[in-house]
Design a protein around this motif. Structure first.
Motif, PDB file in Angstrom:
ATOM      1  N   THR A  15       0.828  -1.199   0.000  1.00 29.85           N
ATOM      2  CA  THR A  15       0.000   0.000   0.000  1.00 29.85           C
ATOM      3  C   THR A  15       0.870   1.260   0.000  1.00 29.85           C
ATOM      4  O   THR A  15       0.576   2.227  -0.715  1.00 29.85           O
ATOM      5  CB  THR A  15      -0.939   0.000   1.216  1.00 29.85           C
ATOM      6  N   ASN A  18       2.319   1.555  -3.445  1.00 23.38           N
ATOM      7  CA  ASN A  18       1.260   1.988  -4.352  1.00 23.38           C
ATOM      8  C   ASN A  18       1.025   3.500  -4.231  1.00 23.38           C
ATOM      9  O   ASN A  18       0.870   4.199  -5.233  1.00 23.38           O
ATOM     10  CB  ASN A  18      -0.021   1.216  -4.039  1.00 23.38           C
ATOM     11  N   TYR A  19       1.018   4.004  -3.010  1.00 24.70           N
ATOM     12  CA  TYR A  19       0.803   5.434  -2.780  1.00 24.70           C
ATOM     13  C   TYR A  19       1.954   6.273  -3.328  1.00 24.70           C
ATOM     14  O   TYR A  19       1.744   7.281  -4.004  1.00 24.70           O
ATOM     15  CB  TYR A  19       0.606   5.703  -1.287  1.00 24.70           C
ATOM     16  N   GLY A  22       2.172   6.087  -7.169  1.00 26.51           N
ATOM     17  CA  GLY A  22       1.051   6.851  -7.715  1.00 26.51           C
ATOM     18  C   GLY A  22       1.238   8.352  -7.582  1.00 26.51           C
ATOM     19  O   GLY A  22       0.880   9.124  -8.469  1.00 26.51           O
ATOM     20  N   GLY A  34      -4.194  -2.090  -4.461  1.00 28.11           N
ATOM     21  CA  GLY A  34      -3.183  -2.372  -3.448  1.00 28.11           C
ATOM     22  C   GLY A  34      -3.506  -3.606  -2.627  1.00 28.11           C
ATOM     23  O   GLY A  34      -2.617  -4.394  -2.296  1.00 28.11           O
TER      24      GLY A  34
END
Length: 60
Positions: A15, A18-19, A22, A34
């Motif tokens: 996660t 992914n953050y 992104g 995620g």
């Protein structure tokens, strides 16, 4: 307990990744992607860990 912690760490790290990715790519954060990727990574880590031998390896 180790399986639960594996999924917790996989969830947290994927996660976070992914953050960050992104945000760098200027893409909106997708929480569902995620979770799916974290589940896959968690299963792969468990499979790799279980395939390793437990005891000492002989030099034959």
């Amino acid at each position: 307990m180790r399986f639960i912690l594996t999924f917790v760490w996989a969830f947290a790290l994927v996660t976070l990744l992914n953050y960050v990715v992104g945000a760098i790519a200027n893409v909106p954060f997708n929480f569902e992607a995620g979770i799916i990727i974290a589940a896959v990574v968690g299963v792969l880590v468990i499979l790799v860990g279980e395939s390793m031998p437990e005891g000492p390896i002989s030099d034959n």
